[in-house]
Scaffold this active site. Sequence first.
Site, PDB file in Angstrom:
ATOM      1  N   GLU A  61      24.657 -22.472 -10.135  1.00  0.00           N
ATOM      2  CA  GLU A  61      24.905 -21.434  -9.128  1.00  0.00           C
ATOM      3  C   GLU A  61      23.264 -21.219  -8.500  1.00  0.00           C
ATOM      4  OE1 GLU A  61      25.731 -17.284 -10.369  1.00  0.00           O
ATOM      5  OE2 GLU A  61      26.246 -16.870  -8.259  1.00  0.00           O
ATOM      6  N   LYS A 134      31.544 -17.600  -2.765  1.00  0.00           N
ATOM      7  CA  LYS A 134      31.965 -16.802  -4.124  1.00  0.00           C
ATOM      8  C   LYS A 134      32.552 -15.409  -3.487  1.00  0.00           C
ATOM      9  CE  LYS A 134      29.207 -14.420  -7.537  1.00  0.00           C
ATOM     10  NZ  LYS A 134      27.804 -14.499  -8.194  1.00  0.00           N
ATOM     11  N   CYS A 177      30.613 -18.122 -10.727  1.00  0.00           N
ATOM     12  CA  CYS A 177      29.958 -16.966 -11.517  1.00  0.00           C
ATOM     13  C   CYS A 177      30.993 -15.943 -11.820  1.00  0.00           C
ATOM     14  CB  CYS A 177      28.494 -16.688 -11.264  1.00  0.00           C
ATOM     15  SG  CYS A 177      27.553 -16.089 -12.770  1.00  0.00           S
TER      16      CYS A 177
HETATM   17  N1  LIG Z   1      25.697 -14.764 -10.943  1.00  0.00           N
HETATM   18  C1  LIG Z   1      26.604 -13.759 -11.538  1.00  0.00           C
HETATM   19  O1  LIG Z   1      27.693 -13.504 -10.841  1.00  0.00           O
HETATM   20  C2  LIG Z   1      26.354 -12.957 -12.621  1.00  0.00           C
HETATM   21  C3  LIG Z   1      27.277 -12.676 -13.667  1.00  0.00           C
HETATM   22  O2  LIG Z   1      28.457 -12.538 -13.609  1.00  0.00           O
HETATM   23  C4  LIG Z   1      26.797 -12.323 -14.976  1.00  0.00           C
HETATM   24  O3  LIG Z   1      27.532 -11.591 -15.715  1.00  0.00           O
HETATM   25  O4  LIG Z   1      25.657 -12.282 -15.336  1.00  0.00           O
END
Ligand SMILES: NC(=O)CC(=O)C(=O)O
Length: 311
Positions: A61, A134, A177
Amino acid sequence: MATVAVQSFFSAPLQIPKITQFKIGICQLKVTTEKSANIFNAHSLIQAAAEQGASLILLPEMWNCPYSTDLFAKFAEDFSDIDSAPSLLMLSEVASSLGVTIIGGSIPEKDAGQLYNSCPVFGPDGELKAKHRKIHLFDMGKPLPGEVQFKESDNISAGEKPTVVDTDFGRIGIGICHDIRFPELAMSYRARGAHLICYPGAFNMSTGATLWELEQRTRQDDSVSAVDNQLYVASCSPSRDSAGSYMIWGHSTVVGPMGEIIATTGHEEAVLIAEIDYAAIQWTRESLPLESQKHNDIYQFVDLLRESPSS
Ligand SMILES: NC(=O)CC(=O)C(=O)O
């Protein structure tokens, strides 16, 4: 009790892809505040993964940009104009020169005045085959102890649809994520016949230590979770030495259809190579035939409530 039409959730049969045994390369990149350095670095790690035999390659990401909401606009690229989008152009060129398929992690995407956190997928011909925006943005209610507050929706708009892409390496579902926390998305990929779900991610130190591995395993391991998708999951994080204020957990991982960890790494920059064999999906589903055992007639309670709201 109201009667409802019951349909098995696990609906799409698993197709046999062109290639069923292959190596996936996970590029756990170091991300800096220099976009050109990030692009150069990503190119080097993709090349290293291909040299080690990977034909499907996954990036993290926000690999061209620190995971910091104030920087997304500056690093954003227009997916409809790849020739003027340096990160996308590099992915397209390296995919075709190496003949690999790239699940391109995510970068900030600009489109019609909005920003998205988007994953591009390039085929071995260098064509953009798909894009996942996302869906579930990472908005903390309040910061976890020791963590900075993070509200992704301050700058990013949410995607509105799931993404499955057909490749030589099977049908791949994509989540970014925080998308991993919503089992319905993974279940919908299973229902659409996915062999593999790829999650570019950037968990922080608190959520990473407790949840990163667990969330990946629960997306397919019936012994851990009520959600049993019986497929492969691959995640890719940036390495911990992020230039942003947000400290990243790392630990990119590949998990098999029994919830077993096939490959994982620490928090340093790394190229992780894992062997995938889709025969494992078949025998897992034959050994634990959950599809035929599922009782949607008993626990499709949402439909039941809709049918008889007063009960
Ligand atoms: N980047 C994200 O979405 C972060 C995430 O989900 C996390 O728990 O840290």
